[in-house]
Design an enzyme around this catalytic site. Structure first.
Site, PDB file in Angstrom:
ATOM      1  N   ASP A   1       0.859  -1.172   0.000  1.00 43.24           N
ATOM      2  CA  ASP A   1       0.000   0.000   0.000  1.00 43.24           C
ATOM      3  C   ASP A   1       0.900   1.228   0.000  1.00 43.24           C
ATOM      4  O   ASP A   1       1.896   1.278   0.740  1.00 43.24           O
ATOM      5  CB  ASP A   1      -0.854   0.002   1.281  1.00 43.24           C
ATOM      6  CG  ASP A   1      -2.295   0.366   1.000  1.00 43.24           C
ATOM      7  OD1 ASP A   1      -2.511   1.425   0.384  1.00 43.24           O
ATOM      8  OD2 ASP A   1      -3.190  -0.381   1.412  1.00 43.24           O
TER       9      ASP A   1
ATOM     10  N   ASP B   1      -3.183   4.543  -2.435  1.00 44.37           N
ATOM     11  CA  ASP B   1      -4.269   4.966  -1.558  1.00 44.37           C
ATOM     12  C   ASP B   1      -4.838   6.318  -1.995  1.00 44.37           C
ATOM     13  O   ASP B   1      -4.079   7.256  -2.290  1.00 44.37           O
ATOM     14  CB  ASP B   1      -3.691   5.101  -0.136  1.00 44.37           C
ATOM     15  CG  ASP B   1      -4.742   5.401   0.898  1.00 44.37           C
ATOM     16  OD1 ASP B   1      -5.569   4.532   1.151  1.00 44.37           O
ATOM     17  OD2 ASP B   1      -4.733   6.528   1.452  1.00 44.37           O
TER      18      ASP B   1
ATOM     19  N   GLU C   1      -6.664   3.239  -5.862  1.00 40.99           N
ATOM     20  CA  GLU C   1      -7.901   3.196  -5.075  1.00 40.99           C
ATOM     21  C   GLU C   1      -8.826   4.283  -5.608  1.00 40.99           C
ATOM     22  O   GLU C   1      -9.001   5.341  -4.992  1.00 40.99           O
ATOM     23  CB  GLU C   1      -7.607   3.406  -3.583  1.00 40.99           C
ATOM     24  CG  GLU C   1      -8.809   3.060  -2.719  1.00 40.99           C
ATOM     25  CD  GLU C   1      -9.000   3.937  -1.498  1.00 40.99           C
ATOM     26  OE1 GLU C   1      -9.996   3.723  -0.789  1.00 40.99           O
ATOM     27  OE2 GLU C   1      -8.190   4.839  -1.246  1.00 40.99           O
TER      28      GLU C   1
ATOM     29  N   HIS D   1     -10.908  -3.658   3.461  1.00 43.74           N
ATOM     30  CA  HIS D   1     -10.847  -3.279   4.874  1.00 43.74           C
ATOM     31  C   HIS D   1     -11.698  -2.047   5.200  1.00 43.74           C
ATOM     32  O   HIS D   1     -11.780  -1.649   6.360  1.00 43.74           O
ATOM     33  CB  HIS D   1      -9.389  -3.004   5.243  1.00 43.74           C
ATOM     34  CG  HIS D   1      -8.837  -1.834   4.494  1.00 43.74           C
ATOM     35  ND1 HIS D   1      -8.685  -1.845   3.120  1.00 43.74           N
ATOM     36  CD2 HIS D   1      -8.450  -0.607   4.893  1.00 43.74           C
ATOM     37  CE1 HIS D   1      -8.214  -0.683   2.723  1.00 43.74           C
ATOM     38  NE2 HIS D   1      -8.066   0.091   3.781  1.00 43.74           N
ATOM     39  N   ASP D   2     -12.257  -1.404   4.193  1.00 38.75           N
ATOM     40  CA  ASP D   2     -13.087  -0.221   4.438  1.00 38.75           C
ATOM     41  C   ASP D   2     -14.578  -0.512   4.356  1.00 38.75           C
ATOM     42  O   ASP D   2     -15.388   0.383   4.600  1.00 38.75           O
ATOM     43  CB  ASP D   2     -12.770   0.877   3.402  1.00 38.75           C
ATOM     44  CG  ASP D   2     -11.392   1.479   3.593  1.00 38.75           C
ATOM     45  OD1 ASP D   2     -10.903   1.520   4.744  1.00 38.75           O
ATOM     46  OD2 ASP D   2     -10.800   1.911   2.594  1.00 38.75           O
TER      47      ASP D   2
HETATM   48  C1  NOJ Z   1      -8.272   4.749   1.970  1.00 38.06           C
HETATM   49  C2  NOJ Z   1      -7.945   3.595   2.861  1.00 38.06           C
HETATM   50  O1  NOJ Z   1      -8.415   2.417   2.265  1.00 38.06           O
HETATM   51  C3  NOJ Z   1      -8.572   3.875   4.194  1.00 38.06           C
HETATM   52  O2  NOJ Z   1      -8.519   2.758   5.048  1.00 38.06           O
HETATM   53  C4  NOJ Z   1      -7.883   5.064   4.789  1.00 38.06           C
HETATM   54  O3  NOJ Z   1      -8.524   5.395   5.990  1.00 38.06           O
HETATM   55  C5  NOJ Z   1      -7.913   6.276   3.847  1.00 38.06           C
HETATM   56  N1  NOJ Z   1      -7.635   5.926   2.494  1.00 38.06           N
HETATM   57  C6  NOJ Z   1      -6.918   7.308   4.262  1.00 38.06           C
HETATM   58  O4  NOJ Z   1      -5.612   6.881   3.983  1.00 38.06           O
END
Ligand code: NOJ
Length: 574
Positions: A99, A202, A281, A341-342
């Site tokens: 990442d 990210d 992302e 994970h989000d």
């Molecule tokens: C996206 C990531 O997937 C997330 O987990 C994170 O909180 C934010 N970007 C900030 O880096």
């Protein structure tokens, strides 16, 4: 299939390092644990691993606030442990991508500590600093952080505010400063030289803001907006909510410059042998550039950003995405996922409370059968579910702890209700430790250790790797079989996507087709068995190469294909 790159044929598996495997028994995942589980991953049949951040971090955003881009978080091990892991993954034929958080650093990163120390230090311009508003003396504008209230935080040493799209502990870098770029590219080279196979980038959309810093016009702050998100009921409220989300952040996203930056990063990565990968992302296909000069992949997030997966939704999604990918000068490659994970775990999110296991099987088949590279999330393969943490002291996602306080202090919500709402919105629910066995703590860590997040107690009801290994009918073995079928079926990897029976509401049917192979995919999203007629595709019997039904026949008559309720089946046509 020889012309395809490794990242086009691979199935990716996302590891959330803190929760995956604890090698030293301290309740926190680490590289020793990950290395020990590589044989498991190989046996599952995945080809590439994406690690969420493994860098030193004060953990305000669970590692997405990095304080050193060229090191390993001490709780995960050492650089030597990382190298051992990488070498062991490569030895098993698996690639590893890391990442890479470009938009912001931790507020404890030495770059920021220096930048905030005065207005004239050498790194004074490395972050986004602005004077207070001349009239109010407050923040320069009304921008909100998407995590914790105002997007501006005051620093007395400078008498200025710095900007943060995410938490105040995650100050945004000033990417218009060439020194920032040089420092970050140095970190990128650091890992490329160690042999990593690429990066997941990210939050790239947040790297550049509107240079004019135009204020938004939404009549709410972040807490008010999140409250509306929790309470919106009517279609009108939901529509207003969607408009507010868009409008509140519209000037903080997608500012000019990102395409050039991605091109530059791509050129850097291309200096290294082995087709190193960049996956963004973001869901905007524009970041593939001409198809071969910016990112290799962006995620098909629109596929997963729905409350239910339905045949009509998937068809619409594929029509739109594939048309855009195909229109690029160098044809673009897709990238499908239903969880990370989000987001709430797919078993929970797309379940209906009754047929969750069957729906999970259908959805996995979908991700593995659509055109594009699939990304799976750790724990999906055993059907891990969301665990709502209702004790706010156990929450580790600070976005949720902020919301808990805002609900009570700003919106007057009673603490018990606030705890439940914060637990539901928290991303901790889908980040709990991997459940390896029916042993205390799900076998993630020793009985005497306290796992960093609670383990979902359903490990004792069969939601664990060891029990499922032993059960041929388990979800885990379903994943294994399907991954093996995908690998052995070129049409599923490189074939065109052609929808059939496009009006069917209850089931989804499509072909994956190369010059030499055609596979019919049928996913019955309903609780009714059906007899379907696909004889217009072929008059000859089809070969059933995969079915979610135990004991499905090896061949089938396409003029009267019997499909059970919630069945997923793959049939080779001749
Ligand atoms: C996206 C990531 O997937 C997330 O987990 C994170 O909180 C934010 N970007 C900030 O880096």
């Amino acid at each position: 299939m020889n012309k395809l790159k490794w990242w086009q044929t691979a199935v990716f598996y996302q590891i959330y390092p803190r929760s995956f495997a604890d090698g030293n028994g301290d309740g926190i995942g680490d590289f020793a644990g990950m290395t020990a589980r590589l044989d498991y991953l190989r046996s599952l049949g995945v080809d590439a691993l994406w690690l969420s951040p493994h860098y030193p971090s004060p953990l305000w955003d669970c590692g997405y606030d990095i304080s050193d881009y060229e090191a390993v978080a001490p709780e995960y091990g050492t650089l030597e442990d990382f190298d051992r892991f990488l070498e062991a993954a490569h030895a098993r034929g698996m690639r590893v991508i890391l990442d890479l958080v470009l938009n912001h650093t931790s507020d404890e990163h030495p770059w920021f500590l220096e930048s905030k120390s005065s207005r004239d230090n050498p790194k004074a311009d490395w972050y986004i600093w602005r004077d207070p508003d001349p009239v109010s003396g407050g923040p320069p504008n009304n921008w909100q952080s998407c995590f914790d209230g105002p997007a501006w935080t005051y620093v007395p040493e400078r008498g200025q505010y710095y900007y943060h799209y995410f938490m105040k502990q995650q100050p945004d870098l000033n990417w218009r400063n060439p020194q920032v770029k040089a420092a970050m590219w140095k970190a990128v080279r650091f890992w490329l030289e160690r042999g990593v196979d690429g990066f997941r980038l990210d939050a790239i959309g947040t790297i550049y803001e509107d240079p004019a810093m135009t204020p938004h016009r939404v009549p709410l702050d972040l807490a008010g907006l999140r409250h509306l998100a929790d309470t919106a009921q009517t279609p009108a409220e939901k529509k207003r909510l969607a408009r507010y989300w868009r409008e509140m952040f519209q000037y903080q996203w997608g500012g000019p410059g990102l395409h050039d930056l991605m091109k530059e990063l791509r050129a850097l990565v291309d200096e290294y042998p082995g087709d190193r990968l960049l996956v963004g992302e973001d869901d905007d296909i524009a970041y593939l550039g001409d198809g071969d000069d910016e990112l290799h992949l962006v995620f098909n997030f629109p596929l997963m950003r729905v409350e239910r997966i339905t045949p009509a939704h998937v068809r619409r999604n594929q029509r739109q995405r594939l048309a855009r990918l195909d229109a690029l000068p160098t044809r673009g490659w897709g990238c499908n996922t239903l969880g990370n994970h989000d987001s709430s775990r797919l078993f929970t999110r797309y379940g209906d409370g009754i047929h969750d296991a069957a729906l999970a099987r259908l959805n996995l088949t979908l991700v593995l059968a659509l055109r594009g590279t699939p990304f799976l999330y750790n724990g999906e393969e055993i059907g891990m579910t969301d665990l709502i943490i209702t004790d706010p002291s156990r929450l580790r996602d600070t976005m949720a702890t902020w919301y808990y306080r805002a609900l009570i202090e700003e919106l007057g919500v009673p603490p018990a209700e606030a705890a439940l709402r914060a637990g539901r919105m928290s991303r901790d629910k889908n980040r709990t430790p991997m459940q390896w066995s029916n042993a205390p703590n799900g076998g993630f860590c020793p009985p005497h250790a306290t796992p960093w997040l609670p383990v979902n107690p359903n490990y004792a009801q069969g939601v664990n790797v060891a029990d499922q290994e032993a059960d041929p009918a388990s979800l885990l073995n379903f994943y294994r079989r399907l991954l093996a079928v995908r690998k052995a079926t070129p049409a599923l990897i490189e074939g065109e996507y052609r929808p059939v029976h496009e009006r069917a509401r209850a089931y989804l049917a499509f072909l994956r087709q190369t010059a030499s192979q055609t596979v019919l995919v049928v996913l019955n999203y309903s609780d009714k068995a059906r007899r379907l007629d696909f004889s217009s595709l072929s008059k000859r019997p089809g070969r059933v190469i995969f079915s979610s039904q135990q004991g499905a026949p090896a061949t089938c008559d396409l003029s009267r294909l019997e499909v059970a309720d919630f069945e997923a089946c793959l049939i080779e046509l001749f």
